[in-house]
Design a protein around this motif. Structure first.
Motif, PDB file in Angstrom:
ATOM      1  N   CYS A   1      30.952  40.460  44.109  1.00  0.00           N
ATOM      2  CA  CYS A   1      30.052  41.457  43.531  1.00  0.00           C
ATOM      3  C   CYS A   1      28.641  40.888  43.480  1.00  0.00           C
ATOM      4  CB  CYS A   1      30.524  41.831  42.135  1.00  0.00           C
ATOM      5  SG  CYS A   1      29.431  43.003  41.298  1.00  0.00           S
TER       6      CYS A   1
ATOM      7  N   CYS B   1      27.647  40.590  39.352  1.00  0.00           N
ATOM      8  CA  CYS B   1      28.304  39.699  38.394  1.00  0.00           C
ATOM      9  C   CYS B   1      28.931  38.470  39.040  1.00  0.00           C
ATOM     10  CB  CYS B   1      29.373  40.457  37.616  1.00  0.00           C
ATOM     11  SG  CYS B   1      30.795  40.977  38.604  1.00  0.00           S
TER      12      CYS B   1
ATOM     13  N   ARG C   1      31.794  38.339  40.570  1.00  0.00           N
ATOM     14  CA  ARG C   1      33.250  38.410  40.523  1.00  0.00           C
ATOM     15  C   ARG C   1      33.813  38.630  41.923  1.00  0.00           C
ATOM     16  NH1 ARG C   1      36.548  42.960  40.072  1.00  0.00           N
ATOM     17  NH2 ARG C   1      34.696  44.231  39.841  1.00  0.00           N
ATOM     18  N   ASN C   2      34.928  37.969  42.221  1.00  0.00           N
ATOM     19  CA  ASN C   2      35.602  38.135  43.509  1.00  0.00           C
ATOM     20  C   ASN C   2      36.258  39.512  43.523  1.00  0.00           C
ATOM     21  OD1 ASN C   2      37.045  37.991  45.857  1.00  0.00           O
ATOM     22  ND2 ASN C   2      38.031  36.048  45.386  1.00  0.00           N
TER      23      ASN C   2
END
Length: 122
Positions: free
Chosen positions: A113, A116, A118-119
């Motif tokens: 992302c 953020c 995040r994966n």
């Protein structure tokens, strides 16, 4: 007030049917889904940042959905500001935003992302 708000958003949708795919909601919790192909390379996040510059706070969800949740104590006159700001953004700001933001490389899907970190797929 929720029906009135959605009706105002749907009027904007009728003026920009190639950009706004759907307007939906219940009460004052509403979402505007954008057409990613017509919006590219701009995301809902970019649109929300421009809305903030116009005095409207909105939350991007995924890359194509904008959530609008005005306060329950808002007056009918104040409720009209978000659709007006969205209309002005789509009419005036969006063409300029598309010129400024470079196209992403086609065929690549980001795994992280961009906001953020995040994966997304793992």
């Amino acid at each position: 007030m929720g029906k009135e708000f959605r009706n105002q958003l749907m009027k904007v949708q009728k003026q920009f049917p190639q950009i706004i795919k759907e307007v939906r909601g219940k009460g004052l919790l509403n979402a505007v889904e954008l057409n990613s192909k017509a919006l590219s390379p701009i995301s809902a996040y970019d649109v929300c940042l421009k809305l903030k510059d116009r005095g409207i706070l909105a939350k991007p969800t995924h890359d194509t959905i904008i959530r609008l949740t005005p306060p329950l104590s808002m007056s009918s006159e104040d409720l009209q500001e978000a659709p007006k700001a969205l209309h002005a953004l789509l009419e005036h700001d969006l063409p300029e935003m598309k010129k400024q933001k470079p196209e992403t490389v086609s065929g690549t899907v980001p795994n992280v992302c961009d906001r953020c970190g995040r994966n997304l797929y793992g």
